[in-house]
Design a protein around this motif. Structure first.
Motif, PDB file in Angstrom:
ATOM      1  N   UNK A   1      45.071 -23.103  32.665  1.00  0.00           N
ATOM      2  CA  UNK A   1      45.634 -22.159  33.568  1.00  0.00           C
ATOM      3  C   UNK A   1      44.721 -21.566  34.704  1.00  0.00           C
ATOM      4  N   UNK A   2      43.483 -22.428  35.185  1.00  0.00           N
ATOM      5  CA  UNK A   2      42.712 -22.262  36.367  1.00  0.00           C
ATOM      6  C   UNK A   2      43.431 -23.241  37.673  1.00  0.00           C
ATOM      7  N   UNK A   3      44.437 -23.601  37.462  1.00  0.00           N
ATOM      8  CA  UNK A   3      45.163 -24.624  38.283  1.00  0.00           C
ATOM      9  C   UNK A   3      45.219 -23.803  39.572  1.00  0.00           C
ATOM     10  N   UNK A   4      46.017 -22.608  39.596  1.00  0.00           N
ATOM     11  CA  UNK A   4      46.319 -22.155  40.771  1.00  0.00           C
ATOM     12  C   UNK A   4      44.994 -21.572  41.461  1.00  0.00           C
ATOM     13  N   UNK A   5      44.095 -21.069  40.801  1.00  0.00           N
ATOM     14  CA  UNK A   5      42.859 -20.219  41.541  1.00  0.00           C
ATOM     15  C   UNK A   5      41.928 -21.705  42.073  1.00  0.00           C
ATOM     16  N   UNK A   6      41.807 -22.792  41.361  1.00  0.00           N
ATOM     17  CA  UNK A   6      41.010 -24.037  41.725  1.00  0.00           C
ATOM     18  C   UNK A   6      41.738 -24.447  43.112  1.00  0.00           C
ATOM     19  N   UNK A   7      43.176 -24.559  42.944  1.00  0.00           N
ATOM     20  CA  UNK A   7      43.788 -25.020  44.283  1.00  0.00           C
ATOM     21  C   UNK A   7      43.546 -24.098  45.240  1.00  0.00           C
ATOM     22  N   UNK A   8      43.390 -23.022  45.178  1.00  0.00           N
ATOM     23  CA  UNK A   8      43.240 -21.847  46.339  1.00  0.00           C
ATOM     24  C   UNK A   8      41.719 -22.291  47.035  1.00  0.00           C
ATOM     25  N   UNK A   9      40.700 -22.940  46.047  1.00  0.00           N
ATOM     26  CA  UNK A   9      39.623 -23.232  46.570  1.00  0.00           C
ATOM     27  C   UNK A   9      39.542 -24.401  47.066  1.00  0.00           C
ATOM     28  N   UNK A  10      39.980 -25.694  46.408  1.00  0.00           N
ATOM     29  CA  UNK A  10      39.850 -26.980  46.878  1.00  0.00           C
ATOM     30  C   UNK A  10      41.054 -27.412  48.152  1.00  0.00           C
ATOM     31  N   UNK A  11      41.783 -26.462  48.381  1.00  0.00           N
ATOM     32  CA  UNK A  11      42.971 -26.808  49.217  1.00  0.00           C
ATOM     33  C   UNK A  11      42.325 -26.333  50.669  1.00  0.00           C
ATOM     34  N   UNK A  12      41.305 -26.084  50.962  1.00  0.00           N
ATOM     35  CA  UNK A  12      40.846 -25.332  52.078  1.00  0.00           C
ATOM     36  C   UNK A  12      39.909 -26.347  52.978  1.00  0.00           C
ATOM     37  N   UNK A  13      40.129 -26.472  54.258  1.00  0.00           N
ATOM     38  CA  UNK A  13      39.236 -27.147  54.860  1.00  0.00           C
ATOM     39  C   UNK A  13      37.732 -26.744  55.198  1.00  0.00           C
ATOM     40  N   UNK A  14      37.752 -25.272  55.132  1.00  0.00           N
ATOM     41  CA  UNK A  14      36.407 -24.961  55.388  1.00  0.00           C
ATOM     42  C   UNK A  14      35.527 -24.982  54.082  1.00  0.00           C
ATOM     43  N   UNK A  15      36.404 -25.231  53.039  1.00  0.00           N
ATOM     44  CA  UNK A  15      35.481 -25.443  51.602  1.00  0.00           C
ATOM     45  C   UNK A  15      35.055 -27.003  51.489  1.00  0.00           C
ATOM     46  N   UNK A  16      35.749 -27.768  51.997  1.00  0.00           N
ATOM     47  CA  UNK A  16      35.595 -29.017  51.809  1.00  0.00           C
ATOM     48  C   UNK A  16      34.736 -29.735  52.970  1.00  0.00           C
ATOM     49  N   UNK A  17      34.395 -28.993  53.844  1.00  0.00           N
ATOM     50  CA  UNK A  17      33.796 -29.540  55.213  1.00  0.00           C
ATOM     51  C   UNK A  17      32.727 -30.419  55.047  1.00  0.00           C
ATOM     52  N   UNK A  18      31.830 -30.378  54.022  1.00  0.00           N
ATOM     53  CA  UNK A  18      30.446 -30.772  53.994  1.00  0.00           C
ATOM     54  C   UNK A  18      30.919 -31.675  52.690  1.00  0.00           C
TER      55      UNK A  18
ATOM     56  N   UNK B   1      42.431 -30.775  49.117  1.00  0.00           N
ATOM     57  CA  UNK B   1      43.260 -31.457  47.873  1.00  0.00           C
ATOM     58  C   UNK B   1      44.719 -30.961  47.997  1.00  0.00           C
ATOM     59  N   UNK B   2      45.786 -31.795  47.501  1.00  0.00           N
ATOM     60  CA  UNK B   2      47.198 -31.400  47.345  1.00  0.00           C
ATOM     61  C   UNK B   2      47.094 -30.652  45.881  1.00  0.00           C
ATOM     62  N   UNK B   3      48.193 -30.049  45.528  1.00  0.00           N
ATOM     63  CA  UNK B   3      48.093 -29.435  44.285  1.00  0.00           C
ATOM     64  C   UNK B   3      48.080 -30.521  43.135  1.00  0.00           C
ATOM     65  N   UNK B   4      48.894 -31.855  43.293  1.00  0.00           N
ATOM     66  CA  UNK B   4      48.434 -32.736  42.349  1.00  0.00           C
ATOM     67  C   UNK B   4      47.126 -33.153  42.196  1.00  0.00           C
ATOM     68  N   UNK B   5      46.573 -33.294  43.249  1.00  0.00           N
ATOM     69  CA  UNK B   5      45.324 -33.825  43.356  1.00  0.00           C
ATOM     70  C   UNK B   5      44.094 -32.985  42.484  1.00  0.00           C
ATOM     71  N   UNK B   6      44.554 -31.524  42.833  1.00  0.00           N
ATOM     72  CA  UNK B   6      43.696 -30.625  41.929  1.00  0.00           C
ATOM     73  C   UNK B   6      43.828 -30.451  40.673  1.00  0.00           C
ATOM     74  N   UNK B   7      45.365 -30.740  40.308  1.00  0.00           N
ATOM     75  CA  UNK B   7      45.468 -30.722  38.960  1.00  0.00           C
ATOM     76  C   UNK B   7      44.572 -32.046  38.107  1.00  0.00           C
ATOM     77  N   UNK B   8      44.464 -33.476  38.828  1.00  0.00           N
ATOM     78  CA  UNK B   8      43.632 -34.223  38.309  1.00  0.00           C
ATOM     79  C   UNK B   8      42.370 -34.035  38.259  1.00  0.00           C
ATOM     80  N   UNK B   9      41.776 -33.357  39.414  1.00  0.00           N
ATOM     81  CA  UNK B   9      40.653 -32.694  39.106  1.00  0.00           C
ATOM     82  C   UNK B   9      40.043 -31.759  38.209  1.00  0.00           C
ATOM     83  N   UNK B  10      41.123 -30.634  37.919  1.00  0.00           N
ATOM     84  CA  UNK B  10      40.962 -29.658  36.803  1.00  0.00           C
ATOM     85  C   UNK B  10      40.949 -30.624  35.357  1.00  0.00           C
TER      86      UNK B  10
END
Length: 199
Positions: free
Chosen positions: A21-38, A44-53
């Motif tokens: 049940x962390x999918x929505x919260x994790x997607x809110x982090x990993x979908x942001x360019x400012x988070x993944x810049x480095x 990531x898309x929701x589907x990609x985050x689902x796999x990562x989770x």
């Protein structure tokens, strides 16, 4: 290599295993360019985050070199997920671990990342009996460098344009701390603030 029992509570945070049940919260982090810049990967898309989770949920032990565990970090008071921590087993023989962290920018400026990373270093040295803890990062990520310095880690290397990441050559910085340096480091402010207890 037995891990501590989770969840672990610091002064303001809870470090715990990821759940479905962390999918929505994790997607809110990993979908942001400012988070993944480095990072090696971009937003990531929701589907990609689902796999990562699903992968995070399956990472449960540090048994052989290359194993890792990823912990969710949430605010103890509200249960809001603010980021995550990664602990890698680099070398069992040499008792070396690597730490990593990703935090939601909306929660920056409160010291949450420093408090959480301090607890991860504490786990590596005090619970897992590591000899050495390292952190590798894009050298342009000055905020992350400052965090590691607050923890008392030393900058040991700066590799110039050694990795081609997402269309550009990136410098890499390596920070480290030895067990022999840990006793003095853990009396500093970030570690004291991270001690378990009420907020």
């Amino acid at each position: 290599m037995p891990l501590p029992a989770f969840p672990i509570k610091t002064r303001r945070l809870v470090l715990r295993r990821y759940a479905a049940d962390d999918l929505d919260a994790l997607h809110a982090v990993q979908s942001r360019e400012d988070v993944t810049r480095y990072l090696y990967w971009g937003p990531r898309t929701r589907e990609e985050v689902e796999k990562a989770l699903a992968e995070r949920i399956g990472l449960t032990a540090l048994s052989v070199d290359g194993d890792r565990v990823v912990l969710a970090v949430e605010l103890a008071e509200t249960g809001v997920l603010v980021g995550d921590l990664t602990l890698f087993l680099v070398s069992r023989e040499n008792r070396t671990a690597e730490i990593g962290y990703i935090f939601h920018p909306d929660h920056a400026g409160h010291g949450y990342a420093t408090e959480a990373a301090a607890e991860l270093v504490r786990i590596a040295f005090d619970h897992l009996d590591m000899h050495r803890v390292v952190a590798r990062l894009d050298a342009a990520n000055t905020a992350s460098s400052r965090l590691l310095e607050r923890l008392g880690m030393r900058k040991e290397a700066h590799f110039v344009r050694n990795e081609y990441v997402r269309g550009r050559w990136a410098d890499e910085a390596v920070y480290a701390m030895l067990a022999s340096e840990w006793e003095s480091a853990k009396t500093t402010e970030p570690f004291v603030r991270g001690l378990p207890g009420d907020a």
